[in-house]
Scaffold this active site. Structure first.
Site, mmCIF file in Angstrom:
data_model
loop_
_atom_site.group_PDB
_atom_site.id
_atom_site.type_symbol
_atom_site.label_atom_id
_atom_site.label_comp_id
_atom_site.label_asym_id
_atom_site.label_seq_id
_atom_site.Cartn_x
_atom_site.Cartn_y
_atom_site.Cartn_z
ATOM 1 N N HIS A 258 0.761 -0.992 0.135
ATOM 2 C CA HIS A 258 -0.013 0.061 0.068
ATOM 3 C C HIS A 258 0.838 1.110 0.014
ATOM 4 O O HIS A 258 1.700 1.260 0.514
ATOM 5 C CB HIS A 258 -0.833 -0.022 1.155
ATOM 6 C CG HIS A 258 -2.209 1.158 0.983
ATOM 7 N ND1 HIS A 258 -1.876 2.184 1.263
ATOM 8 C CD2 HIS A 258 -3.258 0.524 0.573
ATOM 9 C CE1 HIS A 258 -3.211 2.475 1.175
ATOM 10 N NE2 HIS A 258 -4.021 1.793 0.741
ATOM 11 N N ASP A 309 -7.968 -4.888 -0.575
ATOM 12 C CA ASP A 309 -8.482 -6.110 -1.864
ATOM 13 C C ASP A 309 -8.143 -7.512 -1.439
ATOM 14 O O ASP A 309 -9.062 -8.221 -2.463
ATOM 15 C CB ASP A 309 -7.878 -5.738 -3.253
ATOM 16 C CG ASP A 309 -8.368 -4.425 -3.377
ATOM 17 O OD1 ASP A 309 -9.528 -3.993 -3.735
ATOM 18 O OD2 ASP A 309 -7.463 -3.320 -3.749
HETATM 19 N N1 COA Z 1 3.933 -7.703 -4.128
HETATM 20 C C1 COA Z 1 5.340 -7.546 -4.247
HETATM 21 N N2 COA Z 1 6.093 -6.648 -3.789
HETATM 22 C C2 COA Z 1 5.428 -5.525 -3.686
HETATM 23 C C3 COA Z 1 3.970 -5.484 -3.579
HETATM 24 C C4 COA Z 1 3.233 -6.430 -3.798
HETATM 25 N N3 COA Z 1 1.969 -6.534 -4.038
HETATM 26 N N4 COA Z 1 3.629 -4.031 -3.139
HETATM 27 C C5 COA Z 1 4.913 -3.511 -2.824
HETATM 28 N N5 COA Z 1 5.898 -4.423 -3.283
HETATM 29 C C6 COA Z 1 7.274 -4.108 -3.218
HETATM 30 C C7 COA Z 1 7.702 -3.632 -4.252
HETATM 31 O O1 COA Z 1 8.266 -4.435 -5.198
HETATM 32 C C8 COA Z 1 8.805 -2.482 -3.939
HETATM 33 O O2 COA Z 1 10.068 -3.393 -3.593
HETATM 34 P P1 COA Z 1 11.584 -2.994 -3.882
HETATM 35 O O3 COA Z 1 11.755 -1.812 -2.935
HETATM 36 O O4 COA Z 1 12.162 -4.114 -3.520
HETATM 37 O O5 COA Z 1 11.405 -2.746 -5.479
HETATM 38 C C9 COA Z 1 8.342 -1.985 -2.546
HETATM 39 O O6 COA Z 1 7.439 -2.991 -2.051
HETATM 40 C C10 COA Z 1 7.521 -0.770 -2.915
HETATM 41 O O7 COA Z 1 6.467 -0.793 -3.747
HETATM 42 P P2 COA Z 1 5.929 0.176 -4.576
HETATM 43 O O8 COA Z 1 5.189 -0.259 -5.717
HETATM 44 O O9 COA Z 1 7.147 1.129 -5.075
HETATM 45 O O10 COA Z 1 4.989 1.188 -4.057
HETATM 46 P P3 COA Z 1 3.788 1.924 -4.360
HETATM 47 O O11 COA Z 1 3.554 2.696 -3.051
HETATM 48 O O12 COA Z 1 4.116 2.713 -5.608
HETATM 49 O O13 COA Z 1 2.683 1.011 -4.715
HETATM 50 C C11 COA Z 1 0.872 -0.189 -4.609
HETATM 51 C C12 COA Z 1 1.404 0.693 -3.920
HETATM 52 C C13 COA Z 1 -0.699 -0.624 -4.157
HETATM 53 C C14 COA Z 1 0.431 0.075 -6.103
HETATM 54 C C15 COA Z 1 1.633 -1.678 -4.723
HETATM 55 O O14 COA Z 1 1.783 -2.240 -3.562
HETATM 56 C C16 COA Z 1 1.013 -2.809 -5.662
HETATM 57 O O15 COA Z 1 1.198 -2.688 -6.772
HETATM 58 N N6 COA Z 1 0.415 -3.640 -4.983
HETATM 59 C C17 COA Z 1 -0.687 -4.735 -5.779
HETATM 60 C C18 COA Z 1 -1.828 -3.901 -6.348
HETATM 61 C C19 COA Z 1 -2.893 -3.908 -5.405
HETATM 62 O O16 COA Z 1 -3.053 -4.632 -4.326
HETATM 63 N N7 COA Z 1 -3.596 -2.689 -5.341
HETATM 64 C C20 COA Z 1 -4.469 -2.464 -4.397
HETATM 65 C C21 COA Z 1 -4.064 -1.279 -3.511
HETATM 66 S S1 COA Z 1 -5.288 -0.826 -2.303
#
Ligand code: COA
Length: 373
Positions: A258, A309
């Site tokens: 998140h 979710d």
């Molecule tokens: N699965 C695996 N790794 C994850 C992850 C996930 N669902 N969510 C975050 N991470 C990891 C990233 O790979 C990254 O790791 P790194 O630093 O080793 O590269 C780190 O955590 C930070 O993630 P990042 O994508 O940069 O965070 P963000 O704040 O931009 O994204 C989300 C937040 C929600 C978009 C992201 O967690 C995600 O894509 N989750 C899956 C989709 C989801 O469930 N969305 C609903 C949100 S309520």
């Protein structure tokens, strides 16, 4: 100064609606903890809280209930449009189109006073479940089920989907799930709604933008992707290996991580509880058991926490919804929150227009056609 990519950490609006403490895993609507609201409140009670600022007394709650219950029927034009899209339209695309079409003929369309927005908001929030149910039944060749004004919002939603009187547990689970998802600060779809409202575009326009934004897999679309993952894994015994493999390949696990919560998403706690109760009541243990194993492995391997979710997917599946309806249900739940944000934006509006940092080529002289390579 350039903000972090994705506007991370930037405060872009003021709100009196929900407070999130991402470090402590706290969410409150107008000062009331989500834990108390999930345990004690109904959908209509929380709609009243968000729209009017206070918990309703008995009479005010009855009025909010009646207001929503009486507005559920779609106009003939919107109903026809939804049915025309039944065969080929995806549920989120149809819902976005239906909400946009609800503007046509709305008597308050061009007024954005608080009162006009509340009237329009009531109609939109009441009709979103009707549009989702009508589309789903039409695509399955089933006749439409007329909304029942005697039923509450969640019970009527299940009634319109199935044509059967829903069980109390199913009604309570859907009601709580909708409360949990009703508002969440400046999430992407709410931000989209406020950007649209900030131009003084009307409520229907803002909600259409919000639904369009919710669709993406990084936002509301994640609950659908969770179900795809559960089905792909198929057997709880394979859950841990699947997660380890996906994380080793740096793939994202839907329903985890998140932008704001650095600890467990407080909504996930309640959705997990709902999923467990439904699994026990229905005897459908597979999705719940698999979900707990995925959650444990994500925590162990990468310290990742489930978000709203993750357990929504198994909960909705056990409530009998097809997986492509999960994101539309999220939209039905979030709609009152979007409406409250548009009212806030219109009440104290300033155009939302940030700056950009230009990273293209420097200024250069015009090149006539015959001199271009
Ligand atoms: N699965 C695996 N790794 C994850 C992850 C996930 N669902 N969510 C975050 N991470 C990891 C990233 O790979 C990254 O790791 P790194 O630093 O080793 O590269 C780190 O955590 C930070 O993630 P990042 O994508 O940069 O965070 P963000 O704040 O931009 O994204 C989300 C937040 C929600 C978009 C992201 O967690 C995600 O894509 N989750 C899956 C989709 C989801 O469930 N969305 C609903 C949100 S309520």
């Amino acid at each position: 100064m350039f903000a972090k990519e994705g506007l991370q950490g930037v405060v872009a609006a003021r709100t009196g609606l929900s407070r999130i403490d991402g470090e402590r895993g706290v969410l409150a609507y107008r000062g009331y903890s989500i834990d108390d609201l999930a345990r004690h409140a109904s959908f209509e009670e929380v709609v009243h809280l968000l729209w009017h600022g206070e918990l309703p007394n008995r009479a005010a709650l009855d009025e909010t209930r009646r207001g929503l219950a009486q507005q559920r029927l779609l106009s003939p034009g919107v109903a026809e449009l939804v049915q025309a899209c039944a065969r080929d339209g995806g549920p989120m695309d149809v819902l976005r189109t239906a909400v946009s079409a609800m503007a046509v003929g709305d008597p308050d369309l061009h007024e954005s006073t608080r009162e006009a927005n509340l009237r329009k908001g009531c109609r939109i929030a009441a009709q979103i479940p009707t549009a989702i149910a009508l589309h789903d039944r039409s695509r399955k060749g089933q006749p439409a089920v007329r909304p029942d004004p005697e039923l509450g919002h969640a019970a009527n939603f299940l009634w319109m989907m199935t044509g059967r009187r829903p069980e109390d547990l199913a009604v309570r689970c859907l009601d709580v799930a909708m409360v949990l998802q009703m508002d969440h600060g400046l999430n992407a779809s709410t931000f989209a709604a406020r950007v649209a409202a900030g131009t003084l575009a009307d409520l229907h326009a803002a909600l259409t933008a919000a639904i369009a934004t919710l669709k993406g897999p990084l936002h509301g679309g994640a609950n659908h992707d969770v179900m795809v993952m559960l089905r792909t894994i198929g057997d709880p015994e394979r859950a841990a290996d699947y997660v380890r493999g996906a994380l080793a390949q740096k793939r994202k696990i839907p329903g985890f991580g998140h932008r704001v919560y650095k600890t467990l998403d407080p909504r996930a706690v309640h959705l997990k509880e709902l999923s467990a109760r439904l699994a026990q009541a229905t005897g459908q243990e597979t999705w719940y058991r698999m979900s707990t194993l995925i959650e444990a492995t994500c925590k162990e391997v990468k310290n990742l926490n489930a978000n709203v979710d993750f357990y929504a997917a198994s909960t909705y599946s056990m409530l009998g919804f097809d997986m492509d309806l999960f994101t539309p249900i999220f939209a039905a739940s979030r709609a009152p929150g979007w409406i409250a944000h548009v009212i806030e934006q219109h009440t104290d509006n300033r155009l939302i227009r940030p700056l950009e940092e230009y990273i293209g080529p420097p200024d250069r002289p015009w090149v006539p056609m015959e001199e271009r390579s």
